[in-house]
Design a protein around this motif. Structure first.
Motif, PDB file in Angstrom:
ATOM      1  N   HIS A  39       0.820  -1.194   0.000  1.00  0.00           N
ATOM      2  CA  HIS A  39       0.000   0.000   0.000  1.00  0.00           C
ATOM      3  C   HIS A  39       0.858   1.249   0.000  1.00  0.00           C
ATOM      4  N   ASP A  41       0.837   5.564   1.432  1.00  0.00           N
ATOM      5  CA  ASP A  41       0.189   6.600   2.227  1.00  0.00           C
ATOM      6  C   ASP A  41       0.000   7.815   1.325  1.00  0.00           C
ATOM      7  N   ARG A  96       3.658   8.441  -0.298  1.00  0.00           N
ATOM      8  CA  ARG A  96       4.837   7.801   0.289  1.00  0.00           C
ATOM      9  C   ARG A  96       4.681   6.296   0.142  1.00  0.00           C
ATOM     10  N   VAL A  99       4.723   0.708   0.948  1.00  0.00           N
ATOM     11  CA  VAL A  99       4.958   0.232   2.302  1.00  0.00           C
ATOM     12  C   VAL A  99       4.287  -1.120   2.509  1.00  0.00           C
ATOM     13  N   GLY A 100       4.813  -1.845   3.481  1.00  0.00           N
ATOM     14  CA  GLY A 100       4.271  -3.161   3.812  1.00  0.00           C
ATOM     15  C   GLY A 100       4.956  -4.243   3.008  1.00  0.00           C
TER      16      GLY A 100
ATOM     17  N   GLY B   8      -0.820  -4.622  11.921  1.00  0.00           N
ATOM     18  CA  GLY B   8       0.522  -4.061  11.850  1.00  0.00           C
ATOM     19  C   GLY B   8       0.923  -3.557  10.483  1.00  0.00           C
ATOM     20  N   ASN B   9       0.151  -3.937   9.439  1.00  0.00           N
ATOM     21  CA  ASN B   9       0.433  -3.362   8.119  1.00  0.00           C
ATOM     22  C   ASN B   9       0.329  -1.840   8.169  1.00  0.00           C
ATOM     23  N   ALA B  12       3.494   0.203   8.642  1.00  0.00           N
ATOM     24  CA  ALA B  12       4.565   0.174   7.634  1.00  0.00           C
ATOM     25  C   ALA B  12       4.995   1.575   7.223  1.00  0.00           C
ATOM     26  N   GLY B  13       4.027   2.465   7.006  1.00  0.00           N
ATOM     27  CA  GLY B  13       4.386   3.824   6.595  1.00  0.00           C
ATOM     28  C   GLY B  13       5.088   4.586   7.705  1.00  0.00           C
ATOM     29  N   GLU B  22      12.419  -2.783   6.201  1.00  0.00           N
ATOM     30  CA  GLU B  22      10.983  -2.998   6.275  1.00  0.00           C
ATOM     31  C   GLU B  22      10.687  -3.759   7.573  1.00  0.00           C
ATOM     32  N   THR B  24       7.727  -4.362   9.160  1.00  0.00           N
ATOM     33  CA  THR B  24       6.496  -5.135   9.400  1.00  0.00           C
ATOM     34  C   THR B  24       6.676  -6.624   9.137  1.00  0.00           C
ATOM     35  N   THR B  25       7.732  -7.014   8.409  1.00  0.00           N
ATOM     36  CA  THR B  25       7.991  -8.443   8.217  1.00  0.00           C
ATOM     37  C   THR B  25       8.882  -9.005   9.331  1.00  0.00           C
TER      38      THR B  25
END
Lengths: 237, 91
Positions: A39, A41, A96, A99-100, B8-9, B12-13, B22, B24-25
């Motif tokens: 995703h 932001d 931004r 992410v994820g 928790g995704n 991530a930002g 990263e 979240t993993t």
């Protein structure tokens, strides 16, 4: 790798998906690329400096500096009404991402995949379906897509076009098309039965939907660590 | 706990703003019950006044993140450890 910067994103295209949802196509110079399921932001800043941000799943796989988001209008929302009703082609916002790294599907993975989407939770799953086709993957995919009513389905024409190895089942929770076999109602274990527990599952939607679907899968023998979930909260908009 | 949470995704930002990897993993271990799982699977409440991530097993607070105009506060007292996947060194 560097920390994530905000980038200028110019709106270059709009597609109507339903009466209340549109796909917004942005061009983002310097976009580093993304994986299906990730995703971004989106940040809006008012002239007085007030800013607010929301997360949206990317709807299509990586393609240069192009990023597609499908946004559903949230009544009383702060960001989605602006994106859908005010923003015009040529306007800019800040984005931004990506992410994820958890809720992602990689085309090199050949394992069968179950996608379970509730409402706009189908968006990152559609990115996976499109990534599968773009990569020529033969991983078997099954999509179970739950919506309130038939006209709330996103991507209807594209999903109606058969793709080998992609099986699609719709669940209607309030109103079905005429002559539909299944009575309207929320997702049940029976809707998810018959899927091999060796499948990689991706479940996305409102929190209650995700909890229910993941619980059904676990009850059907799926290992919790093969079920990846992404929840949309009530605070979106 | 209320069911009105994200996962928790959603971190991530905000975590991507402060970490170069990263997160979240990464696999976190809960200080409350010892359960281990990816940061992406935490139950996240927020975003205002800050993001509060709770263990999906015992609902204890694992991580809190608050953004102020000039700083980020990251409170990880509920996590015993974070195992962050790294690429293997090239030989």
């Amino acid at each position: 790798m560097r920390r994530l910067p905000w980038r200028a994103a110019k709106l270059t295209g709009i597609r109507q998906e339903t009466a209340t949802a549109r796909t917004l196509v942005f061009t983002i110079p310097g976009w580093p690329g993304h994986l299906a399921g990730q995703h971004v932001d989106v940040r809006l800043t008012a002239p007085d400096g007030y800013s607010t941000e929301r997360s949206y799943s990317v709807a299509a796989p990586e393609r240069g500096d192009r990023v597609e988001l499908t946004v559903e209008l949230v009544e009383d929302g702060e960001v989605s009404p602006y994106l859908l009703e005010v923003l015009e082609v040529g306007d800019e916002v800040e984005i931004r991402g990506p992410v994820g790294g958890w809720f992602v599907w990689r085309p090199e993975r050949a394992t069968p995949v179950l996608l379970v989407g509730g409402g706009s939770g189908v968006v990152p799953l559609m990115a996976m379906i499109r990534a599968r086709r773009a990569a020529g993957s033969s991983a078997p995919f099954r999509l179970i897509y739950s919506v309130r009513e038939p006209d709330q389905r996103f991507y209807l024409d594209e999903l109606a076009d058969p793709q080998p190895g992609l099986d699609i089942t719709y669940i209607f929770t309030r109103k079905t098309p005429d002559g539909w076999d299944r009575a309207p109602g929320r997702i049940t274990a029976a809707d998810l039965d018959g899927v091999s527990p060796g499948t990689d599952s991706y479940v996305c939607g409102p929190t209650g939907f995700v909890e229910a679907a993941a619980d059904h899968l676990i009850a059907l023998g799926h290992a919790p660590d093969r079920i990846r979930t992404e929840r949309f909260g009530p605070t979106g908009g | 706990m209320s069911i009105d949470y994200l996962d928790g995704n959603a971190l991530a930002g905000p975590l991507g703003e402060i970490f170069a990897v990263e997160v979240t993993t990464a696999v976190g271990t809960c200080a409350g019950c010892g359960a281990a799982g990816p940061v992406a699977s935490l139950h996240v409440y927020g975003p205002e006044p800050g993001l509060v991530a709770r263990c999906p097993s015992c609902e204890e607070v694992v991580l809190r993140l608050v953004r102020t105009p000039d700083a980020v506060w990251l409170d990880m007292r509920g996590a015993i450890s974070l195992r962050i996947p790294m690429p293997e060194p090239r030989t």
